[in-house]
Design a protein around this motif. Structure first.
Motif, short mmCIF file in Angstrom:
data_model
loop_
_atom_site.label_atom_id
_atom_site.label_comp_id
_atom_site.label_asym_id
_atom_site.label_seq_id
_atom_site.Cartn_x
_atom_site.Cartn_y
_atom_site.Cartn_z
N GLY A 53 -54.58 39.24 51.40
CA GLY A 53 -53.27 38.66 51.73
C GLY A 53 -53.33 37.66 52.86
O GLY A 53 -52.37 37.46 53.58
N PHE A 54 -54.50 36.97 53.01
CA PHE A 54 -54.57 36.00 54.11
C PHE A 54 -54.19 34.59 53.68
O PHE A 54 -53.87 34.35 52.51
N CYS A 55 -54.20 33.69 54.64
CA CYS A 55 -53.63 32.36 54.42
C CYS A 55 -54.70 31.32 54.09
O CYS A 55 -55.72 31.22 54.76
N VAL A 56 -54.43 30.55 53.04
CA VAL A 56 -55.33 29.50 52.58
C VAL A 56 -54.78 28.15 53.06
O VAL A 56 -53.64 27.81 52.76
N ASN A 57 -55.59 27.42 53.83
CA ASN A 57 -55.15 26.13 54.35
C ASN A 57 -55.86 24.99 53.63
O ASN A 57 -57.08 25.01 53.51
N CYS A 58 -55.11 24.01 53.16
CA CYS A 58 -55.70 22.91 52.42
C CYS A 58 -55.63 21.63 53.24
O CYS A 58 -54.59 21.28 53.77
N PRO A 59 -56.77 20.91 53.36
CA PRO A 59 -56.78 19.68 54.16
C PRO A 59 -55.92 18.57 53.54
O PRO A 59 -55.59 18.62 52.35
N GLU A 60 -55.61 17.59 54.36
CA GLU A 60 -54.77 16.48 53.93
C GLU A 60 -55.49 15.62 52.90
O GLU A 60 -54.93 15.19 51.90
N SER A 61 -56.76 15.33 53.18
CA SER A 61 -57.58 14.60 52.21
C SER A 61 -59.03 14.94 52.56
O SER A 61 -59.29 15.53 53.60
N ALA A 62 -59.94 14.52 51.70
CA ALA A 62 -61.34 14.85 51.95
C ALA A 62 -61.81 14.24 53.28
O ALA A 62 -62.60 14.84 54.00
N ASP A 63 -61.28 13.06 53.60
CA ASP A 63 -61.73 12.36 54.82
C ASP A 63 -61.25 13.03 56.11
O ASP A 63 -61.81 12.81 57.17
N THR A 64 -60.17 13.79 56.03
CA THR A 64 -59.60 14.35 57.25
C THR A 64 -60.06 15.79 57.49
O THR A 64 -59.57 16.45 58.38
N MET A 65 -61.03 16.25 56.67
CA MET A 65 -61.41 17.66 56.71
C MET A 65 -61.77 18.11 58.13
O MET A 65 -61.35 19.18 58.56
N MET A 66 -62.53 17.30 58.86
CA MET A 66 -62.97 17.72 60.19
C MET A 66 -61.79 17.84 61.17
O MET A 66 -61.74 18.77 61.97
N THR A 67 -60.86 16.91 61.12
CA THR A 67 -59.66 16.99 61.96
C THR A 67 -58.84 18.22 61.59
O THR A 67 -58.36 18.95 62.46
N ASP A 68 -58.68 18.44 60.29
CA ASP A 68 -57.88 19.57 59.83
C ASP A 68 -58.54 20.90 60.22
O ASP A 68 -57.86 21.85 60.58
N LEU A 69 -59.85 20.91 60.16
CA LEU A 69 -60.59 22.11 60.55
C LEU A 69 -60.27 22.47 61.99
O LEU A 69 -60.02 23.62 62.34
N ARG A 70 -60.25 21.44 62.83
CA ARG A 70 -59.97 21.67 64.24
C ARG A 70 -58.54 22.16 64.45
O ARG A 70 -58.28 23.03 65.26
N GLU A 71 -57.61 21.57 63.69
CA GLU A 71 -56.21 21.96 63.87
C GLU A 71 -55.96 23.40 63.42
O GLU A 71 -55.15 24.11 64.00
N ILE A 72 -56.63 23.81 62.35
CA ILE A 72 -56.41 25.15 61.83
C ILE A 72 -57.20 26.20 62.63
O ILE A 72 -56.71 27.28 62.91
N GLY A 73 -58.43 25.87 63.00
CA GLY A 73 -59.25 26.85 63.71
C GLY A 73 -59.38 28.12 62.91
O GLY A 73 -58.88 29.18 63.30
N PRO A 74 -60.07 28.07 61.76
CA PRO A 74 -60.12 29.25 60.88
C PRO A 74 -60.82 30.44 61.55
O PRO A 74 -61.63 30.25 62.45
N SER A 75 -60.47 31.65 61.08
CA SER A 75 -61.12 32.84 61.62
C SER A 75 -62.24 33.27 60.69
O SER A 75 -63.12 34.03 61.07
N TYR A 76 -62.20 32.77 59.46
CA TYR A 76 -63.19 33.13 58.45
C TYR A 76 -63.56 31.81 57.80
O TYR A 76 -62.68 31.06 57.37
N PHE A 77 -64.85 31.50 57.77
CA PHE A 77 -65.22 30.15 57.37
C PHE A 77 -66.52 30.15 56.60
O PHE A 77 -67.44 30.89 56.92
N PHE A 78 -66.58 29.33 55.58
CA PHE A 78 -67.81 29.15 54.85
C PHE A 78 -68.16 27.68 54.79
O PHE A 78 -67.27 26.84 54.58
N ALA A 79 -69.42 27.36 54.99
CA ALA A 79 -69.86 25.98 54.77
C ALA A 79 -71.31 25.99 54.36
O ALA A 79 -72.09 26.83 54.83
N PRO A 80 -71.68 25.08 53.46
CA PRO A 80 -73.10 24.97 53.14
C PRO A 80 -73.85 24.42 54.34
O PRO A 80 -73.25 23.77 55.20
N PRO A 81 -75.17 24.66 54.42
CA PRO A 81 -75.94 24.22 55.58
C PRO A 81 -75.72 22.76 55.94
O PRO A 81 -75.68 22.41 57.11
#
Lengths: 272, 654
Positions: free
Chosen positions: B254-282
């Protein structure tokens, strides 16, 4: 095809309305130099109208006459059924005309967002003191205007550079920001001075798509100057061709392409 | 093997949605940044949106068992589309949005999709381009109407409009919807995901509700995930990981899914959301680290010294502090100070300020990169998974994290290693079948439910953790009988920021040779700082100074490889720096950016011959595909470079 006073329907099914702006026998001189000589044409509601011609043909001068920046010595400019008197720049903007420039004219030190916000100036009623205090009406006004600006930012896909100072942007993006600022004024008539100059193929394709989308989505009438023939022929509904200050052709891209005077002006003629 | 669960209370994702809508009604379920602001939807609102869409789909004629393809970037509306499809008994099939129309056509044809839900005009155009081949296709629904106004709307519908029609028909159709949702069982199909296909055509992996919900439950328990997690969904919808994180676990917990504004803004959006659970490829972590280091070069002297000083300290004690190992008081105090001055602000800038659980997987991560993030106090861990396993096979528990293992078996997963070295697993997450492909299913999954991973590895006796060597089919033998494990060497090369990709050849040969792709960002930046002018990727890749640097890296890797008795034969004798980046559009990589070894070997056979032939340089012409599908060719003359090799003659003789 567009003889009817009420407009016409384009090949791709858009309905073009009546005449928005009419140039009647315009002549513009700079001292002894005749930049524009006795030119007449009209721009209809909802159409994309191109002005083309070789270097020095008088295209930019023509755009400046349309925008009211130059006042022609002879001839009349009719806008929305009324003859236009000489105007100050802010009066032009209030009439619903916005433009972009051949040489980018943005506030280099300001962010993209702030630059685009300046395009909303005409839509703000509060004065500088109210805005400085940012209470009540000023706050509500800025929020409303910001929303319009954000929609344009979304439309032109420049979200990622929203907060970037314009000076740091590459040329192609600056052009897009300029278009965004012009759109922020919600113009009825948008003037684009060589929107694709200096761009690579991909940037040109992007810009073409944005121009078509603006026309399609907001119903904005667009008059543009462009050098790239491929772009002009693909984009425009009707084309005015100028050479040495005279009009040598006017019609749909196909008509213009087959016009002998135009072919001569572009390819040259042998004089033997 | 654990006893199969019969139909539990929440046997499907729509059932979990109903639970969340009542239990977490006012908690946020989705956020999306649009028009510069994070728009959010609570679970109650989400349930309403999904219901409206589901009713709209029934209204359009969707039948149970229909396949609904979903194509676009990560947006709430597309996630809702998946659950709405499930609610009406249809099967959602998410597709890679950057696939060219030809690839898209294959998948749409293969599953016989009768409906497509697309994000925008670009995706709609691709579908229209190939629609003549899609006999089952009935309707296309799009989310963003921009540019689509003039299109023929006989079989084309706007998302919001479909929802409105659904709402209007609620009285009439809600009985039908309830019956269809009620008919879903633990064994009905939850989703079909196409494997990226390192070999051959993609295959549709069918996952049941059992697979998805059991796995989400087990993996959620493993890391104690709750309804208050925040995740950023930016990885392709078609990838199993995104489905599990953004749908399976999100609905289970039941947790919250946050979607970025566009592919280019992913890093800014990541900072704004500050996820508690995160996955990224190396590669995301690598890219961020490279960026940080480049930006620190431009920082003031004081900041730079502070950064390096405290980073050095973090390297020493940060990992131990994170793992809860004993660390001296003075070091702890200094670490706290570092946290205040450097680590904290840095984590905040990167968007990792609130991470409780972070995972990376898909490829090996460089030990230094991994240690860097952990030393800052970011709980980054590794997992090992597959589409066929519904992601989880092994994962690292908190406090037992190392760069060179992939962890212990996930809850309810059994592991075994065959004599060949290949890893097998069995779990509640094991896929149902490959769609319409019983041969492949039988070849992968045996009667007892054991699945071959195709990877070779071993379980480390001291820790019980799994270590992966390579793809089982890629592990071969050199002419002298020594083991050939290309990935092992390639990964060592790729840990250098200058090297983006490497491909090693040598199976059945005397020696090994390699192709190398430079990383344009890192090498370009280096060139700029050293006043090296270049006009193109090709020119930079062929620059003598670049070749010299790469030769240095290769020599260092050789020295490191020579340490390992089993693999010392895999040292690189000669290499070329390729004139183009290996690219998915050219078929050289999968969409998840894994090298298609055989295709590269065939396509660049002339270069390989030149390397083995001892030539000093080779001229070659390569066909390239542009993003819009047009083709072109580039030609280049590449230098074949001899590398420094540590002598292993003695070992081979013994």
């Amino acid at each position: 095809m567009f003889d009817a006073a009420e407009g016409y329907v384009t090949e791709d099914g858009r309905t073009i309305g009546g005449v928005v702006m009419e140039m009647k026998n315009i002549t513009l001189r700079f001292g002894g130099v005749v930049a524009i000589k006795d030119i007449s044409f009209d721009i209809r509601e909802g159409e994309i109208r191109a002005i083309i011609g070789p270097n020095g043909a008088g295209k930019s001068s023509m755009l400046n006459v349309i925008s009211g920046f130059y006042v022609p010595q002879e001839g009349e400019v009719w806008f929305h059924g009324a003859k236009r008197k000489p105007l100050r720049p802010y009066e032009v903007a209030r009439q619903g005309i916005a433009r972009t420039f051949q040489n980018i004219a943005l506030f280099e030190g300001m962010s993209v967002l702030d630059n685009v916000m300046t395009g909303r100036l005409n839509h703000m009623k509060t004065n500088i003191f109210q805005q400085a205090l940012w209470k009540g009406r000023a706050e509500a006004e800025e929020t409303a205007n910001r929303e319009v600006v954000e929609r344009i930012i979304d439309f032109l896909e420049i979200q990622a550079i929203r907060k970037t100072p314009v000076a740091r942007l590459p040329y192609g993006l600056k052009k897009r920001v300029e278009l965004a600022r012009a759109l922020a004024a919600e113009p009825k008539l948008l003037l684009l001075d060589e929107p694709m100059a200096g761009m690579n193929v991909e940037e040109k394709e992007d810009m073409s798509r944005f121009i078509l989308d603006v026309n399609d989505e907001f119903g904005t009438t667009i008059a543009l100057i462009e050098h790239d023939m491929g772009v002009v022929m693909d984009l425009s509904d009707r084309v005015v061709v100028m050479d040495y200050g005279r009009k040598i052709g006017d019609g749909t891209p196909d008509e213009v392409r087959n016009n002998q005077a135009v072919i001569d002006a572009y390819l040259g003629v042998s004089h033997d | 093997m654990t006893e199969p669960v019969a139909n539990p209370a929440f046997a499907s994702v729509p059932a979990l949605l109903a639970r969340n809508a009542s239990q977490f009604a006012n908690r946020p379920a989705y956020r999306e940044k649009e028009f510069g602001i994070w728009q959010s939807w609570t679970w109650a609102e989400t349930a309403e949106e999904i219901e409206a869409l589901a009713l709209g789909l029934i209204n359009l004629g969707v039948q149970p068992g229909d396949f609904i393809a979903i194509i676009g970037r990560n947006r709430p509306s597309l996630y809702w589309s998946m659950v709405a499809a499930q609610s009406v008994g249809a099967v959602p099939v998410p597709l890679y949005q950057d696939a060219v129309s030809e690839e898209m056509a294959y998948v749409l044809e293969n599953c016989g999709a009768s409906y497509v839900i697309a994000g925008d005009q670009e995706q709609v155009d691709k579908v229209i381009e190939v629609q003549d081949r899609l006999k089952n296709l009935q309707h296309v629904i799009y989310v963003d109407p921009r540019g689509l106004r003039k299109y023929d709307h006989r079989t084309l519908h706007e998302f919001a409009h479909v929802q409105d029609q659904g709402r209007a028909a609620r009285d009439e159709l809600s009985g039908e919807l309830a019956a269809r949702t009620g008919a879903l069982s633990y064994d009905s199909i939850c989703v079909m995901l196409y494997t990226s296909g390192t070999t051959g055509k993609p295959k549709g992996v069918v996952l049941s509700n059992r697979n998805v919900i059991e796995t989400s439950k087990n993996s959620g328990d493993f890391d104690a995930l709750t309804q208050s997690e925040e995740i950023l969904s930016y990885l392709p919808l078609a990838w199993v990981g995104d489905f599990i994180f953004s749908v399976g676990q999100a609905y289970w917990c039941g947790f919250c899914v946050n979607c970025p504004e566009s592919a280019d803004t992913m890093m800014t959006d990541l900072r704004e959301i500050g996820p508690s659970y995160f996955f990224a490829p190396p590669r995301v972590f690598e890219g961020q680290l490279t960026n940080v280091m480049i930006r620190m070069e431009d920082a003031g002297a004081l900041k730079r010294r502070m950064f390096h000083h405290f980073l050095e300290h973090a390297k020493k004690v940060g990992g131990d502090i994170l793992d809860g190992n004993p660390v001296g008081l003075l070091d702890r105090v200094k670490y706290s100070l570092g946290n205040l001055l450097v680590y904290g602000p840095l984590k905040d800038t990167l968007g990792y300020g609130r991470i409780r659980v972070g995972y990376t997987a898909g490829e090996a991560i460089g030990p230094e990169i991994f240690a860097f993030y952990r030393s800052l106090g970011i709980n980054l861990k590794q997992l090992y998974g597959q589409t066929e396993a519904t992601v989880f096979i092994t994962q690292q528990p908190d406090g037992q994290v190392r760069a060179d293992t992939v962890g212990v078996p996930s809850p309810a997963v059994e592991l075994k290693i065959e004599d060949t070295g290949e890893i097998f697993y069995r779990s509640p997450g094991v896929f149902v079948e490959y769609f319409n492909n019983p041969d492949s299913t039988a070849g992968t999954k045996d009667a007892e439910g054991w699945v071959a991973t195709g990877d070779a590895g071993f379980i480390e006796e001291s820790s019980g953790h799994l270590r992966i060597i390579d793809r089982a089919k890629d592990v071969g033998k050199l002419a002298n009988g020594a083991m050939f494990a290309p990935k092992y060497v390639e990964n060592k090369l790729k840990f250098y920021p200058d090297i983006l990709e490497a491909v090693l050849f040598g199976n059945e040969r005397e020696t090994c040779v390699a192709f190398i792709n430079i990383d344009l960002v890192a090498v370009g930046n280096w060139a700029e700082r050293n006043n090296i002018a270049y006009a193109s990727y090709q020119e930079l890749a062929g620059h003598p100074a670049v070749l010299e640097t790469i030769a240095g890296h290769v020599a260092a890797v050789n020295a490191s490889v020579a340490q390992d008795e089993m693999l010392s034969g895999c040292q690189i004798h000669r290499f070329v720096v390729l004139h183009k980046e290996l690219d998915a559009d050219d078929g050289e990589m999968t969409r998840t950016r894994k090298v298609r070894r055989r295709i590269v070997e065939e396509k660049f056979a002339d270069i390989i011959d030149a390397l083995y032939g001892g030539l000093a340089e080779v001229s070659t012409t390569t066909e390239v595909t542009y993003e819009d599908g047009r083709k072109g060719a580039i030609s280049a003359t590449l230098a074949c470079v001899d590398a420094e090799v540590v002598s292993v003659q003695k070992m081979a003789a013994e």
